[in-house]
Design a protein around this motif. Structure first.
Motif, PDB file in Angstrom:
ATOM      1  N   ARG A 155     -11.255  -1.325  -6.075  1.00  0.00           N
ATOM      2  CA  ARG A 155     -11.866  -2.095  -4.993  1.00  0.00           C
ATOM      3  C   ARG A 155     -10.895  -3.150  -4.472  1.00  0.00           C
ATOM      4  O   ARG A 155     -10.806  -3.394  -3.263  1.00  0.00           O
ATOM      5  N   GLU A 156     -10.142  -3.798  -5.389  1.00  0.00           N
ATOM      6  CA  GLU A 156      -9.151  -4.794  -4.962  1.00  0.00           C
ATOM      7  C   GLU A 156      -8.060  -4.141  -4.125  1.00  0.00           C
ATOM      8  O   GLU A 156      -7.602  -4.700  -3.116  1.00  0.00           O
ATOM      9  N   GLN A 157      -7.603  -2.945  -4.542  1.00  0.00           N
ATOM     10  CA  GLN A 157      -6.590  -2.247  -3.760  1.00  0.00           C
ATOM     11  C   GLN A 157      -7.130  -1.862  -2.393  1.00  0.00           C
ATOM     12  O   GLN A 157      -6.422  -1.972  -1.380  1.00  0.00           O
ATOM     13  N   ALA A 158      -8.388  -1.438  -2.345  1.00  0.00           N
ATOM     14  CA  ALA A 158      -8.982  -1.086  -1.058  1.00  0.00           C
ATOM     15  C   ALA A 158      -9.062  -2.299  -0.140  1.00  0.00           C
ATOM     16  O   ALA A 158      -8.810  -2.205   1.070  1.00  0.00           O
ATOM     17  N   ASP A 159      -9.399  -3.470  -0.726  1.00  0.00           N
ATOM     18  CA  ASP A 159      -9.453  -4.694   0.085  1.00  0.00           C
ATOM     19  C   ASP A 159      -8.070  -5.050   0.626  1.00  0.00           C
ATOM     20  O   ASP A 159      -7.928  -5.461   1.790  1.00  0.00           O
ATOM     21  N   ARG A 160      -7.056  -4.896  -0.221  1.00  0.00           N
ATOM     22  CA  ARG A 160      -5.690  -5.205   0.232  1.00  0.00           C
ATOM     23  C   ARG A 160      -5.268  -4.270   1.355  1.00  0.00           C
ATOM     24  O   ARG A 160      -4.682  -4.696   2.371  1.00  0.00           O
ATOM     25  N   LEU A 161      -5.558  -2.980   1.194  1.00  0.00           N
ATOM     26  CA  LEU A 161      -5.216  -2.021   2.245  1.00  0.00           C
ATOM     27  C   LEU A 161      -5.977  -2.318   3.534  1.00  0.00           C
ATOM     28  O   LEU A 161      -5.439  -2.145   4.635  1.00  0.00           O
ATOM     29  N   ALA A 162      -7.207  -2.778   3.394  1.00  0.00           N
ATOM     30  CA  ALA A 162      -7.984  -3.120   4.584  1.00  0.00           C
ATOM     31  C   ALA A 162      -7.352  -4.302   5.319  1.00  0.00           C
ATOM     32  O   ALA A 162      -7.284  -4.317   6.554  1.00  0.00           O
ATOM     33  N   ARG A 163      -6.895  -5.292   4.537  1.00  0.00           N
ATOM     34  CA  ARG A 163      -6.242  -6.447   5.177  1.00  0.00           C
ATOM     35  C   ARG A 163      -4.944  -6.027   5.868  1.00  0.00           C
ATOM     36  O   ARG A 163      -4.646  -6.480   6.992  1.00  0.00           O
ATOM     37  N   GLU A 164      -4.156  -5.174   5.194  1.00  0.00           N
ATOM     38  CA  GLU A 164      -2.914  -4.711   5.809  1.00  0.00           C
ATOM     39  C   GLU A 164      -3.201  -3.899   7.075  1.00  0.00           C
ATOM     40  O   GLU A 164      -2.470  -4.017   8.069  1.00  0.00           O
ATOM     41  N   THR A 165      -4.244  -3.094   7.026  1.00  0.00           N
ATOM     42  CA  THR A 165      -4.607  -2.304   8.208  1.00  0.00           C
ATOM     43  C   THR A 165      -5.002  -3.211   9.368  1.00  0.00           C
ATOM     44  O   THR A 165      -4.622  -2.973  10.523  1.00  0.00           O
ATOM     45  N   THR A 166      -5.745  -4.261   9.053  1.00  0.00           N
ATOM     46  CA  THR A 166      -6.141  -5.211  10.096  1.00  0.00           C
ATOM     47  C   THR A 166      -4.917  -5.886  10.705  1.00  0.00           C
ATOM     48  O   THR A 166      -4.829  -6.059  11.937  1.00  0.00           O
ATOM     49  N   LEU A 167      -3.957  -6.271   9.860  1.00  0.00           N
ATOM     50  CA  LEU A 167      -2.739  -6.909  10.364  1.00  0.00           C
ATOM     51  C   LEU A 167      -1.935  -5.953  11.242  1.00  0.00           C
ATOM     52  O   LEU A 167      -1.467  -6.327  12.327  1.00  0.00           O
ATOM     53  N   LEU A 168      -1.782  -4.707  10.788  1.00  0.00           N
ATOM     54  CA  LEU A 168      -1.037  -3.728  11.586  1.00  0.00           C
ATOM     55  C   LEU A 168      -1.747  -3.445  12.910  1.00  0.00           C
ATOM     56  O   LEU A 168      -1.082  -3.259  13.941  1.00  0.00           O
ATOM     57  N   ARG A 169      -3.063  -3.413  12.872  1.00  0.00           N
ATOM     58  CA  ARG A 169      -3.797  -3.173  14.110  1.00  0.00           C
ATOM     59  C   ARG A 169      -3.586  -4.326  15.091  1.00  0.00           C
ATOM     60  O   ARG A 169      -3.422  -4.109  16.294  1.00  0.00           O
ATOM     61  N   ALA A 170      -3.560  -5.560  14.564  1.00  0.00           N
ATOM     62  CA  ALA A 170      -3.314  -6.718  15.436  1.00  0.00           C
ATOM     63  C   ALA A 170      -1.903  -6.673  16.023  1.00  0.00           C
ATOM     64  O   ALA A 170      -1.695  -6.967  17.213  1.00  0.00           O
ATOM     65  N   GLN A 171      -0.933  -6.303  15.197  1.00  0.00           N
ATOM     66  CA  GLN A 171       0.439  -6.189  15.696  1.00  0.00           C
ATOM     67  C   GLN A 171       0.543  -5.110  16.764  1.00  0.00           C
ATOM     68  O   GLN A 171       1.228  -5.276  17.779  1.00  0.00           O
ATOM     69  N   ASN A 172      -0.138  -4.003  16.524  1.00  0.00           N
ATOM     70  CA  ASN A 172      -0.110  -2.923  17.513  1.00  0.00           C
ATOM     71  C   ASN A 172      -0.750  -3.362  18.831  1.00  0.00           C
ATOM     72  O   ASN A 172      -0.249  -3.042  19.919  1.00  0.00           O
ATOM     73  N   ASP A 173      -1.858  -4.114  18.725  1.00  0.00           N
ATOM     74  CA  ASP A 173      -2.504  -4.609  19.948  1.00  0.00           C
ATOM     75  C   ASP A 173      -1.571  -5.539  20.713  1.00  0.00           C
ATOM     76  O   ASP A 173      -1.515  -5.494  21.957  1.00  0.00           O
ATOM     77  N   ALA A 174      -0.840  -6.378  19.971  1.00  0.00           N
ATOM     78  CA  ALA A 174       0.101  -7.288  20.628  1.00  0.00           C
ATOM     79  C   ALA A 174       1.218  -6.522  21.326  1.00  0.00           C
ATOM     80  O   ALA A 174       1.625  -6.850  22.454  1.00  0.00           O
ATOM     81  N   LEU A 175       1.731  -5.479  20.662  1.00  0.00           N
ATOM     82  CA  LEU A 175       2.788  -4.667  21.277  1.00  0.00           C
ATOM     83  C   LEU A 175       2.262  -3.933  22.508  1.00  0.00           C
ATOM     84  O   LEU A 175       2.976  -3.816  23.521  1.00  0.00           O
ATOM     85  N   GLN A 176       1.054  -3.452  22.424  1.00  0.00           N
ATOM     86  CA  GLN A 176       0.474  -2.772  23.586  1.00  0.00           C
ATOM     87  C   GLN A 176       0.305  -3.738  24.756  1.00  0.00           C
ATOM     88  O   GLN A 176       0.522  -3.373  25.929  1.00  0.00           O
TER      89      GLN A 176
END
Length: 421
Positions: free
Chosen positions: A283-304
């Motif tokens: 569950r902790e690993q899933a939470d970490r991956l979720a946070r990383e996914t959120t960060l990457l999605r924000a970066q992608n939105d900024a690049l777009q």
């Protein structure tokens, strides 16, 4: 909340009359009532055709029963009488105030009937045109079987008769089997919907006692017990310690019930708790991956967003420049790779020369041993020593002049004595 209603009866090809009682319906007549045929259901104000939930229609079940009866034999091996039982028909209902529970109750009941009768179950239909929603079920024996296999009370009584038991003992076994049949339905189905096993009249409860029990049953039925724990409302029902009679049972006390439930819950919840402890790292690993996914999605939105600021021509030019940089970087890496290979070849040649010089100088007796000595020097960081062997040259010494051998005494004896002697 109310109490369960489950009833079963046997029917023959021809209705019979026993004493002063009204004539019993035949299998075809009981099927006609379930089919809501005209004049077959006067007790229903606005009859509606039944909905088939399993198998065929009640009429088809009655036809199968008649076909079975035509070839069946009685206990003496004779053909079955016209009033011999051939069709088992039953009814299960739910109180009208629990109409919202009917779909789940209906599904659970059909599943229980399948488990009870297997392929002998020929039809289950639903009626919703009366005060209480209910369903009818119909079962037919298989070829070579007797009707008793469909009726637990009759089967128990017949078994007692085969053992030589008298009529009183047969009746006792009949009642015990039917009580067990009702108890099984209560545990498997009715308890999960807050239905009491018996009504207040049969158990001689006061109105206050009945209302208190109904409130408890309603609360227990509403609990969403975890499936992994496997604890259901039927587990919470009080255990009958002794069946003193059909109207009075000895049940466990509140304290004993609480103690039993506590142990039951602890036992069934143990695997769930162990799984929860093992699942914590995941569950902790899933939470970490979720946070990383959120960060990457924000970066992608900024690049777009930044990309939207440029025209298609500017984007194409930028992509071309990036392609040129990528090609230049790939060329640089290829050149570096070739240079490294060439340097490695030169190093290998120098090491081979050092090994050959060791053999030539007599430092090693074979080229294999010299190779190992070179590897040891290289691993030990003795580059200067290796360089000395690479640059080693054999020393060229000048040839020594030949000297005359002196004559020995043996040679003089051959030549004779020296002159003057």
């Amino acid at each position: 909340m109310g109490y369960q209603f489950l009833h079963i009866e046997g029917y023959a090809r021809h209705g019979s009359k026993q004493g002063e009682k009204a004539r019993k319906w035949s299998a075809s007549e009981i099927a006609a009532e379930a089919m809501r045929d005209p004049d077959a259901c006067p007790h229903v104000e606005k009859p509606r055709a039944p909905k088939v939930l399993y198998g065929g229609t009640p009429r088809e079940a009655a036809e199968l029963a008649e076909s079975w009866a035509n070839s069946a034999k009685d206990a003496q091996g004779r053909g079955l009488r016209r009033d011999g039982l051939a069709l088992a028909a039953g009814v299960v209902s739910l109180p009208a105030e629990q109409q919202a529970d009917w779909p789940r109750f209906r599904e659970a009941t059909v599943a229980w009937l399948k488990g009870q009768y297997g392929e002998r179950l020929r039809s289950v239909v639903e009626h919703t045109d009366e005060a209480h929603p209910h369903l009818h079920f119909y079962a037919v024996p298989l070829q070579g079987e007797r009707f008793e296999v469909l009726h637990p009370g009759r089967q128990a009584a017949a078994e007692k008769a085969r053992q030589g038991g008298k009529k009183g003992a047969q009746n006792t076994e009949y009642r015990r089997a039917m009580v067990g049949w009702q108890d099984d339905f209560a545990r498997a189905v009715a308890a999960d919907f807050g239905l009491a096993r018996l009504g207040p009249g049969r158990r001689r409860l006061t109105r206050a006692q009945w209302q208190a029990e109904q409130a408890q049953a309603k609360a227990l039925a509403a609990v969403e017990w975890p499936k992994a724990v496997g604890l259901h409302a039927k587990d919470v029902a009080k255990v009958v310690l002794e069946k003193r009679s059909l109207r009075a049972d000895l049940v466990e006390s509140d304290a004993d019930q609480a103690k039993r439930l506590n142990g039951l819950f602890s036992k069934r919840a143990a695997p769930l708790l162990a799984a929860a402890r093992q699942a914590k790292p995941a569950r902790e690993q899933a939470d970490r991956l979720a946070r990383e996914t959120t960060l990457l999605r924000a970066q992608n939105d900024a690049l777009q967003a930044r990309l939207a600021m440029f025209t298609p021509a500017e984007i194409e030019a930028a992509q071309e420049r990036q392609q040129q940089r990528d090609e230049a970087e790939q060329m640089k890496q290829a050149e570096a790779f070739l240079a490294a290979q060439e340097q490695q070849a030169q190093n290998d040649e120098l090491l081979r020369l050092a090994a050959e010089n060791m053999v030539a100088a007599g430092e090693a007796i074979s080229l294999e041993k010299a190779d190992r000595m070179v590897e040891d020097l290289l691993a030990g960081g003795y580059e200067k020593e290796l360089l000395r062997w690479v640059e080693w040259k054999p020393v060229e010494r000048p040839a020594e002049p030949l000297q005359k051998r002196p004559k020995t005494s043996a040679s003089r004896s051959v030549d004779g004595p020296e002159p003057g002697r």
